[in-house]
Design an enzyme around this catalytic site. Structure first.
Site, PDB file in Angstrom:
ATOM      1  CE  LYS A  78      -2.336  -0.927   3.789  1.00  0.00           C
ATOM      2  NZ  LYS A  78      -1.807  -2.269   4.110  1.00  0.00           N
ATOM      3  CG  ASN A 134      -2.510   2.620   7.391  1.00  0.00           C
ATOM      4  OD1 ASN A 134      -2.819   2.748   8.561  1.00  0.00           O
ATOM      5  ND2 ASN A 134      -1.782   1.602   6.953  1.00  0.00           N
ATOM      6  CG  HIS A 176      -4.303  -6.293  10.350  1.00  0.00           C
ATOM      7  ND1 HIS A 176      -3.392  -5.763  11.241  1.00  0.00           N
ATOM      8  CD2 HIS A 176      -4.032  -5.729   9.153  1.00  0.00           C
ATOM      9  CE1 HIS A 176      -2.606  -4.901  10.595  1.00  0.00           C
ATOM     10  NE2 HIS A 176      -2.964  -4.870   9.334  1.00  0.00           N
TER      11      HIS A 176
END
Length: 376
Positions: free
Chosen positions: A119, A142, A189
């Site tokens: 990302k 983020n 996660h």
């Protein structure tokens, strides 16, 4: 969004929480901030907020604080299923995230990028390409700069490029990117999302509010990403390093090409990419596709990609000492990222592993470690 005289609670006092509290107060809200950390741990943030007259609750999340609000804004690091938040929702109090709050005020057509890995590299590269192509752009999310911090800098002709995490997507309502990309989806996660399917569902929300005239971009080589094609509500585009695509970017004859409606544009040779590894080739393909959809010229895109040396902590060259090359890949924070890093080198690797357990299966690393690593 009407905020004047509304009682708004910001949960979590990280960078995005502080920025959200300031924006809310600037728009006339009566703001309270709640964080389970102690005053001593939050002394820098507390000083800023107290100077502005913002109410603070530290060391706990009391039920009454959550109950007496018109709106609750949750920072990305706060689990959305916290009992206090569930109780607030049951009382009919809206609960949104910092990204959702920001998008109500952020100007310009949003480009949003998510995925388990790549990302930051892809988001940074898209920002570089747009900037070098003469586009007005802002980069955040983020990646480090909270989206809420970009609001005051934005204008209608900006193209904000946002790295968006699954945590941030959990709490959206109206967030609508003009161009949305999912780079890949691998287990990550699971300590927060509990199941892999819940994690996939959170990622898929990036397309949730798109409409005709918007674009959705998926990785044709990643089954979990490609499997979300029916979730795309705008025009569907693909990127692939292994196969030709009808609309999107791919590798043909060692060249990166952009294809759309029967036309084909060569952007640059694969050999000119500085970044190591097949995963970074995928990141480049995604960034090129986004940039072409955003109206950049192919020659400017190619020049920007060729000049891009990567970002910190991601297969970052550190030094070569006595013929031994050292790389910092400390942002490889899940199993898939570690596999991709190992696959970027032919072998003879001494690898240092460690970090937080996020509930993944680490045994799948064993065959590749045996094959590529001299020591762990």
């Amino acid at each position: 969004m009407e905020l004047k005289n509304k009682r708004v609670l910001v949960v979590g006092l990280g960078r995005s929480g502080v920025a959200a509290a300031v924006l809310l107060q600037d728009h006339g809200a009566r703001v309270t901030v709640s964080d389970t950390k102690s005053e001593a741990q939050l002394q820098n943030e507390i000083a800023l907020l107290l100077d502005r007259g913002i109410s603070l609750e530290t060391g706990q999340h009391s039920e009454r604080t959550f109950r007496d609000q018109d709106l609750i804004v949750v920072s990305p690091g706060v689990p959305s299923d916290q009992p206090q938040l569930q109780h607030a929702r049951a009382l009919g109090i809206p609960v949104i995230g910092e990204v959702e709050l920001a998008c109500r005020f952020l100007q310009g057509k949003i480009i949003a990028i998510t995925g388990s890995n790549g990302k930051t590299t892809t988001t940074t590269l898209v920002g570089e390409i747009l900037s070098k192509s003469g586009k007005k752009t802002l980069v955040g999310g983020n990646i480090g700069t909270p989206v809420i911090s970009l609001v005051g800098q934005s204008s209608p002709d900006h193209l904000p490029v946002l790295e968006i995490s699954s945590f941030q997507l959990e709490t959206i309502q109206q967030f609508r990117p003009w161009i949305a990309a999912i780079l890949n989806i691998t287990p990550d996660h699971l300590d927060r999302h509990r199941t892999f399917q819940a994690y996939v569902d959170a990622k898929a929300r990036i397309f949730e509010n798109q409409q005709a005239g918007d674009f959705g971009l998926l990785n044709a080589d990643d089954p979990n990403s490609a499997g979300l094609k029916d979730k795309v509500k705008g025009a569907l585009y693909w990127f692939s390093r292994t196969q030709a695509v009808e609309n999107g970017t791919c590798v043909l004859n060692d060249q990166i090409v952009f294809r759309e409606s029967g036309r084909e544009i060569t952007v640059l040779p694969v050999a000119e990419i500085q970044l190591k590894g097949a995963h970074n080739l995928e990141n480049v393909l995604a960034a090129v596709c986004v940039a072409m959809l955003a109206g950049c010229e192919a020659n400017q895109v190619g020049e920007a990609v060729a000049a891009f040396g990567g970002v910190e902590h991601r297969l970052e060259p550190v030094a070569t000492i006595h013929g031994v090359a050292y790389y910092n890949d400390s942002k490889a924070t899940n199993v898939d990222a570690t596999i991709k890093a190992l696959e970027s080198f032919p072998g003879k690797i001494h690898i240092i592993l460690g970090g937080k357990d996020k509930g993944s299966d680490y045994t799948i690393l064993v065959p590749l470690l045996h094959e590529r690593a001299k020591g762990v």
